[in-house]
Write an enzyme that holds these catalytic residues in place. Structure first.
Site, PDB file in Angstrom:
ATOM      1  N   GLY A   1     -20.695 -18.829   6.512  1.00 45.05           N
ATOM      2  CA  GLY A   1     -20.714 -18.146   5.220  1.00 45.05           C
ATOM      3  C   GLY A   1     -22.056 -17.627   4.740  1.00 45.05           C
ATOM      4  O   GLY A   1     -22.134 -16.603   4.084  1.00 45.05           O
TER       5      GLY A   1
ATOM      6  N   ASP B   1     -23.929 -20.506   1.011  1.00 39.53           N
ATOM      7  CA  ASP B   1     -23.293 -19.408   0.304  1.00 39.53           C
ATOM      8  C   ASP B   1     -22.729 -19.883  -1.034  1.00 39.53           C
ATOM      9  O   ASP B   1     -22.896 -19.247  -2.062  1.00 39.53           O
ATOM     10  CB  ASP B   1     -22.176 -18.787   1.161  1.00 39.53           C
ATOM     11  CG  ASP B   1     -21.240 -19.823   1.776  1.00 39.53           C
ATOM     12  OD1 ASP B   1     -21.463 -21.051   1.599  1.00 39.53           O
ATOM     13  OD2 ASP B   1     -20.284 -19.425   2.452  1.00 39.53           O
TER      14      ASP B   1
ATOM     15  N   ASP C   1     -18.997 -25.832  -3.951  1.00 39.26           N
ATOM     16  CA  ASP C   1     -17.728 -26.044  -4.652  1.00 39.26           C
ATOM     17  C   ASP C   1     -17.705 -27.492  -5.142  1.00 39.26           C
ATOM     18  O   ASP C   1     -18.231 -27.797  -6.211  1.00 39.26           O
ATOM     19  CB  ASP C   1     -16.597 -25.701  -3.677  1.00 39.26           C
ATOM     20  CG  ASP C   1     -15.202 -25.785  -4.280  1.00 39.26           C
ATOM     21  OD1 ASP C   1     -15.058 -26.157  -5.449  1.00 39.26           O
ATOM     22  OD2 ASP C   1     -14.232 -25.482  -3.560  1.00 39.26           O
TER      23      ASP C   1
ATOM     24  N   ASP D   1     -15.435 -15.763   3.571  1.00 36.87           N
ATOM     25  CA  ASP D   1     -14.195 -15.282   4.191  1.00 36.87           C
ATOM     26  C   ASP D   1     -12.944 -15.830   3.516  1.00 36.87           C
ATOM     27  O   ASP D   1     -13.007 -16.772   2.725  1.00 36.87           O
ATOM     28  CB  ASP D   1     -14.162 -15.730   5.657  1.00 36.87           C
ATOM     29  CG  ASP D   1     -13.840 -17.217   5.776  1.00 36.87           C
ATOM     30  OD1 ASP D   1     -14.528 -18.033   5.130  1.00 36.87           O
ATOM     31  OD2 ASP D   1     -12.882 -17.570   6.484  1.00 36.87           O
TER      32      ASP D   1
HETATM   33  P1  5GP Z   1     -17.819 -27.951  -0.928  1.00 35.80           P
HETATM   34  O1  5GP Z   1     -18.214 -28.849   0.211  1.00 35.80           O
HETATM   35  O2  5GP Z   1     -18.934 -27.747  -1.921  1.00 35.80           O
HETATM   36  O3  5GP Z   1     -16.554 -28.389  -1.591  1.00 35.80           O
HETATM   37  O4  5GP Z   1     -17.445 -26.553  -0.318  1.00 35.80           O
HETATM   38  C1  5GP Z   1     -18.412 -25.734   0.224  1.00 35.80           C
HETATM   39  C2  5GP Z   1     -17.829 -24.828   1.283  1.00 35.80           C
HETATM   40  O5  5GP Z   1     -16.471 -24.478   1.020  1.00 35.80           O
HETATM   41  C3  5GP Z   1     -18.587 -23.529   1.283  1.00 35.80           C
HETATM   42  O6  5GP Z   1     -19.686 -23.564   2.158  1.00 35.80           O
HETATM   43  C4  5GP Z   1     -17.536 -22.532   1.725  1.00 35.80           C
HETATM   44  O7  5GP Z   1     -17.471 -22.494   3.136  1.00 35.80           O
HETATM   45  C5  5GP Z   1     -16.245 -23.096   1.207  1.00 35.80           C
HETATM   46  N1  5GP Z   1     -15.839 -22.496  -0.083  1.00 35.80           N
HETATM   47  C6  5GP Z   1     -15.842 -23.087  -1.302  1.00 35.80           C
HETATM   48  N2  5GP Z   1     -15.369 -22.283  -2.254  1.00 35.80           N
HETATM   49  C7  5GP Z   1     -15.078 -21.117  -1.633  1.00 35.80           C
HETATM   50  C8  5GP Z   1     -14.545 -19.847  -2.108  1.00 35.80           C
HETATM   51  O8  5GP Z   1     -14.252 -19.622  -3.290  1.00 35.80           O
HETATM   52  N3  5GP Z   1     -14.376 -18.884  -1.172  1.00 35.80           N
HETATM   53  C9  5GP Z   1     -14.674 -19.070   0.138  1.00 35.80           C
HETATM   54  N4  5GP Z   1     -14.479 -18.048   0.957  1.00 35.80           N
HETATM   55  N5  5GP Z   1     -15.166 -20.248   0.631  1.00 35.80           N
HETATM   56  C10 5GP Z   1     -15.363 -21.248  -0.256  1.00 35.80           C
END
Ligand code: 5GP
Length: 185
Positions: free
Chosen positions: A51, A107, A110, A166
Site C-alpha cells: 500500500g 499508507d 486503521d 487497493d
Molecule cells: P490496521 O492494522 O491499522 O488495522 O490496518 C492497517 C492496514 O489495513 C493498512 O496498511 C491497509 O493495508 C489496510 N487498510 C485499512 N483500512 C483500509 C482502507 O480503508 N482501504 C484499504 N484499501 N486498505 C485499508
C-alpha cells in the site's frame, strides 16, 4: 495521472475523497518537515508494501537531504474491506538498521495493529530512533496503543481506495483517494 470522477472497483462505486492537489500539498509539507528534522542524520525510510509504495515515492522526493529506502511486507486485508485482525510477515527489510534513524512509512492506520507490530519488530533491531508516518489515520478506529509522529490526514472509519491503496488488489494506480459511494455523508 489517472483521476476519474468515480471508479467502479469489484462491482462497487467509489467517489473522490482527497484530490491530487490536496495530496500533493500535504505530502510536500510532510517532506519538508522530515527533511528539517533529519538533516545530517541520513535517515532510512522503510515502506510497508504494497500500500505505501506510491505515498513513499512521492514523499521521499520531497525530502531534500541524503536518505535511504528499504521495504517490508505484511499480509493484507486479503480481498475484504475489513481487517482480519492478524498480522503476518511476508518480507523483512534487507538493511541493517542498528544505530540508524528509521522513518517507518504506512499508507493508512486503521486499528493500529500493523503499525504497533512493525514498531515493536523494528525496535528489536536496535535503531537509534524510529518515527512513524502515515498518510491516512482512521482516528476513531484505532484502538491499539500506537505512536504516530506524522499524519497526513485524519479520516473517518470508511473504506478508501487509490494512491497505492487497493480493493482486492485493484485501484492502486488511481492518482487520488476515493471512498466507497454513500459512505461520505
Ligand atoms: P490496521 O492494522 O491499522 O488495522 O490496518 C492497517 C492496514 O489495513 C493498512 O496498511 C491497509 O493495508 C489496510 N487498510 C485499512 N483500512 C483500509 C482502507 O480503508 N482501504 C484499504 N484499501 N486498505 C485499508
Amino acid at each position: 495521472l489517472y483521476t476519474p470522477e468515480t471508479v467502479e472497483c469489484n462491482g462497487e462505486t467509489f467517489n473522490i475523497y482527497l484530490t491530487k492537489e490536496e495530496l500533493e500539498a500535504r505530502v510536500a509539507e510532510l517532506g519538508s518537515e522530515l527533511a528539517e528534522k533529519y538533516k545530517g542524520k541520513n535517515p532510512i525510510f522503510i515502506g510497508v508494501l504494497n500500500g505505501a509504495y506510491i505515498f513513499l515515492s512521492d514523499l521521499m522526493r520531497q525530502v531534500d537531504i541524503p536518505c535511504e529506502v528499504d521495504f517490508l511486507k505484511l499480509s493484507s486485508y486479503g480481498d475484504e474491506k475489513v481487517s482480519s485482525g492478524e498480522v503476518t510477515d511476508l518480507k523483512d527489510i534487507d538493511a541493517d538498521i542498528e544505530g540508524r534513524n528509521v522513518v517507518l512509512v504506512e499508507d493508512i492506520v486503521d486499528t493500529g495493529l500493523s503499525m504497533k507490530y512493525l514498531v515493536d519488530k523494528l525496535q528489536k533491531k536496535g535503531p537509534a530512533s524510529i518515527a512513524t508516518v502515515t498518510l491516512l489515520h482512521k482516528t476513531e478506529a484505532t484502538h491499539h496503543d500506537v505512536q504516530l509522529d506524522y499524519v497526513g490526514f485524519p479520516i473517518p472509519t470508511l473504506f478508501v481506495l487509490g494512491y497505492g491503496l487497493d480493493y482486492a488488489q485493484e485501484g492502486r494506480n488511481l492518482g487520488q483517494i476515493y471512498i466507497l459511494d454513500g459512505d461520505a455523508d
